[in-house]
Design a protein around this motif. Structure first.
Motif, PDB file in Angstrom:
ATOM      1  N   ILE A  17      24.002  20.935  -2.703  1.00 24.79           N
ATOM      2  CA  ILE A  17      24.105  21.801  -3.885  1.00 24.79           C
ATOM      3  C   ILE A  17      25.377  21.502  -4.657  1.00 24.79           C
ATOM      4  O   ILE A  17      25.371  21.383  -5.876  1.00 24.79           O
ATOM      5  N   ILE A  24      27.850  21.777  -9.391  1.00 22.88           N
ATOM      6  CA  ILE A  24      26.490  22.051  -8.937  1.00 22.88           C
ATOM      7  C   ILE A  24      25.580  20.896  -9.347  1.00 22.88           C
ATOM      8  O   ILE A  24      25.490  20.554 -10.524  1.00 22.88           O
ATOM      9  N   ASN A  26      22.359  20.839  -7.904  1.00 24.92           N
ATOM     10  CA  ASN A  26      21.018  21.305  -7.542  1.00 24.92           C
ATOM     11  C   ASN A  26      20.910  22.792  -7.888  1.00 24.92           C
ATOM     12  O   ASN A  26      20.994  23.650  -7.024  1.00 24.92           O
ATOM     13  N   LYS A  27      20.724  23.082  -9.170  1.00 24.57           N
ATOM     14  CA  LYS A  27      20.692  24.468  -9.632  1.00 24.57           C
ATOM     15  C   LYS A  27      19.506  25.247  -9.076  1.00 24.57           C
ATOM     16  O   LYS A  27      19.607  26.450  -8.817  1.00 24.57           O
ATOM     17  N   ASP A  28      18.383  24.562  -8.873  1.00 31.07           N
ATOM     18  CA  ASP A  28      17.161  25.249  -8.446  1.00 31.07           C
ATOM     19  C   ASP A  28      17.302  25.895  -7.069  1.00 31.07           C
ATOM     20  O   ASP A  28      16.651  26.907  -6.785  1.00 31.07           O
ATOM     21  N   MET A  30      20.267  26.914  -5.708  1.00 34.42           N
ATOM     22  CA  MET A  30      21.500  27.682  -5.586  1.00 34.42           C
ATOM     23  C   MET A  30      21.188  29.025  -4.928  1.00 34.42           C
ATOM     24  O   MET A  30      20.323  29.777  -5.398  1.00 34.42           O
TER      25      MET A  30
END
Length: 360
Positions: A17, A24, A26-28, A30
């Protein structure tokens, strides 16, 4: 068969992440954590890093016994523990004392454990855990049994256990994950891959490209995660816990991490098997530096707050070691009484002999 193996291995890409710069990527995925949760994670990592530094110093002074340094593995240890509930059961390895402390084990008892005192192995009523396992991999079999017991009792809890990369070379590792998989027991098996089982590099432990892929043979979920990224470790552990309590079985999590110090303080010299380049490469991935950058970018952390945590940790450690020193010394008769409910006849005479010695 080569194609099948390669296709399996290609599925185990490292989950991340936060990158090394605290950004960041990997926002999905988080995790849903409040600002206070994020600050608490940082507080715990800073506190644990100071605890590690002071424990090493106390060991060198002869005031602690066995000690396995933890610096570098804070994200792996504390991110996974933060995903637990108080009623979950921890089966730690010998490097996993920080998880016990944050689950509620008093510091002075952690120090007593290091000294080999039996009270250091007596978990408080609110801490559902076994004492740290010294036998490599044995906690995996125990975790499978604890998890099955939870399932049979209808509990919405999990058993979580830890070992290092070297632990995956033990038969107990395979027996534990296979048993838990066969019974769909609510267990979380964490392999903290710090690259060296004492001095043996992971490449000489196994021909597998990842340790997470070993889950495939047991028919359970497996994932490799950036063990220097506390958000990623938290996210995968939380997901594994949710699936476990919902009856979806166990998970094997490989955390890619690194210990900056020696294997233990009992004479190991990492300069004999690790290069300066390796150390420098992993220092750039330091979990505290990475997360600090992330929080500072969100205006959630400052040097003042960090110094406050450092002083708090030093003060707590000073008080705890004082309490440890004042705790009644362990006696030979204590060991006998703890081992036997009824003493065998051949030990009755020895018990009286030691009682007389200890009364002087």
């Amino acid at each position: 068969m080569k194609y099948v193996l390669e296709s399996v291995e290609s599925q185990f890409e490292m989950f991340q992440i936060l990158n090394e710069d605290g950004k960041i990527v990997n926002k999905d995925d988080m995790p849903d954590l409040s600002d206070e949760d994020l600050k608490e994670l940082m507080r715990r990592m800073v506190y644990t890093r100071i605890l590690d530094q002071r424990s090493i110093a106390l060991n060198r002074q002869g005031r602690l016994g066995f000690y396995a340094p933890t610096a570098g593995q804070e994200a792996s240890q504390l991110g996974s523990q933060f995903a637990l509930e108080q009623d979950d059961f921890i089966l730690p390895g010998y490097r996993d004392v920080p998880q016990l402390i944050w689950q509620g084990l008093p510091l002075y008892q952690a120090f007593l454990f290091s000294r080999g005192h039996y009270h250091g192995n007596q978990m408080p009523e609110n801490v559902r855990a076994l004492s740290p396992q010294i036998i490599i991999g044995a906690q995996y079999v125990q975790a499978a049994g604890v998890a099955l017991g939870m399932k049979k009792r209808g509990k919405k809890t999990v058993a979580i256990t830890y070992t290092g990369d070297g632990g995956t070379s033990q038969g107990d590792f395979y027996e534990g994950i296979n048993f838990a998989g066969a019974y769909q027991a609510p267990a979380i098996f964490i392999v903290q891959n710090n690259r060296f089982a004492i001095s043996v590099p992971v490449e000489k432990q196994t021909n597998a490209k990842t340790l997470a892929q070993k889950a495939v043979a047991a028919g359970i979920e497996g994932i490799q995660v950036d063990g220097m990224d506390i958000l990623a470790v938290y996210a995968v552990t939380k997901d594994a816990r949710n699936r476990a309590v919902n009856g979806e079985g166990p998970t094997l999590i490989e955390t890619m991490t690194y210990r900056y110090g020696p294997h233990t303080m009992a004479g190991d010299d990492p300069t004999r098997y690790r290069t300066d380049d390796q150390d420098s490469e992993w220092e750039k991935k330091d979990p505290l530096v990475r997360f600090r950058k992330f929080l500072e970018g969100k205006k959630l952390w400052s040097e003042e707050e960090e110094n406050k945590v450092i002083e708090e940790a030093k003060d707590d450690i000073k008080k705890a070691i004082k309490e440890t020193d004042a705790y009644p010394k362990q006696k030979v008769t204590d060991l006998m009484e703890n081992m036997f409910e009824e003493l065998p006849s051949n030990l009755q005479e020895q018990m009286e002999e030691y009682k007389e010695k200890e009364s002087k």
